[in-house]
Design a protein around this motif. Structure first.
Motif, short mmCIF file in Angstrom:
data_model
loop_
_atom_site.label_atom_id
_atom_site.label_comp_id
_atom_site.label_asym_id
_atom_site.label_seq_id
_atom_site.Cartn_x
_atom_site.Cartn_y
_atom_site.Cartn_z
N ALA A 261 1.95 -3.02 -11.43
CA ALA A 261 2.91 -2.27 -12.23
C ALA A 261 2.22 -1.53 -13.36
N LEU A 262 0.92 -1.79 -13.56
CA LEU A 262 0.18 -1.18 -14.66
C LEU A 262 -0.60 0.05 -14.23
N ALA A 263 -0.92 0.15 -12.94
CA ALA A 263 -1.72 1.29 -12.46
C ALA A 263 -1.16 1.75 -11.12
N ALA A 264 -0.66 2.96 -11.08
CA ALA A 264 -0.09 3.50 -9.85
C ALA A 264 -1.18 3.65 -8.80
N GLY A 265 -0.88 3.19 -7.59
CA GLY A 265 -1.82 3.31 -6.50
C GLY A 265 -2.70 2.10 -6.31
N ALA A 266 -2.69 1.16 -7.26
CA ALA A 266 -3.50 -0.05 -7.13
C ALA A 266 -2.70 -1.11 -6.39
N THR B 141 -6.89 -1.40 -2.68
CA THR B 141 -6.79 0.03 -2.95
C THR B 141 -6.77 0.25 -4.45
N TYR B 142 -7.67 1.12 -4.92
CA TYR B 142 -7.76 1.41 -6.36
C TYR B 142 -7.00 2.69 -6.69
N PRO B 143 -6.64 2.87 -7.96
CA PRO B 143 -5.91 4.08 -8.34
C PRO B 143 -6.64 5.37 -7.98
#
Length: 237
Positions: A75-80, A92-94
């Motif tokens: 919830a802190l980094a989109a796409g992670a 998967t990293y942002p």
């Protein structure tokens, strides 16, 4: 939590056909299995794919989570996110970079298209260069097949070549260079002249003898001999 309700089973009329009785039996058996799983969940707190299909929560504390597919998103980094299924784990990293762990190996893929793979045989494959090699516990690399890179290969110690080293035969100056503080030492080619050139700040030596100095000395001696007057013996009497 809402109240648990037992599934409803329609009553029998009393004049059912054999086929209707068979359907009623199957319906009752299925309902009994559903009730058993619901009670197991309620009494023992055990979750599986039969009594829960999707779980969304801010925080989950559990000893064992049994599911066909587990996806955890940040919830802190989109796409992670982290995905766990029957084949392995995928991170998967942002930035779009992914790391995949499977029984067959490890894959790191970057958005630029560069990938690093380590398969179950111990071979590391880097794409964006197609370098295929193995490294032992002492750090010695063993290359298999062709090594093709678009930039440089930096080796700290020794390089052993089994058969042939191929160097660009078209570009003038292609060859081998030793970088030294007092000046570079080069072995390079002249494709047009079909010649091999050797240059070094202090000359080129063979068996400890300076080739350039020896040739220069020989040329000087030849020139001195040529400069001497030619002795013509007197005619015989």
């Amino acid at each position: 939590m809402g109240l648990w309700q037992s599934p409803k089973i329609p009553p029998l009329r009393g004049n059912e056909t054999l086929e209707e009785l068979r359907e009623a039996y199957n319906r009752m058996a299925n309902t009994n299995a559903m009730v058993y799983k619901d009670l197991d969940y309620l009494l023992n707190g055990f979750l599986d794919t039969l009594n829960i299909r999707e779980l969304t929560a801010d925080k989950i504390i559990t000893g064992t989570l049994l599911a066909n597919l587990v996806t955890i998103k940040s919830a802190l980094a989109a796409g992670a996110e982290l995905t766990l299924d029957g084949h392995g784990i995928k991170l998967t990293y942002p930035s779009g970079m992914t790391i995949t762990l499977r029984e067959t190996g490890f894959i790191a893929a970057y958005p630029s298209g560069v990938t690093v793979k380590i398969n179950e045989g111990g071979f590391a494959i880097m794409k964006g260069g197609q370098v295929v090699f193995t490294v032992d516990n002492e750090g010695n690399g063993d290359y298999k097949g062709d090594v093709s890179v678009g930039a440089s290969i930096n080796v700290d110690n020794d390089v052993y070549i089994g058969d042939t080293l191929y160097i660009n035969p078209i570009s003038f100056g292609a060859g081998i260079r030793w970088v030294a503080a007092g000046g570079n030492i080069d072995i390079y080619i002249d494709p047009a002249g079909k010649a091999l050139n050797l240059t070094a700040p202090n000359g080129v030596k063979l068996n400890g003898v300076n080739v350039v100095s020896s040739i220069s000395s020989l040329e000087a001696r030849v020139a001195a001999l040529e400069a001497r007057p030619i002795y013509v013996p007197p005619p015989a009497t």
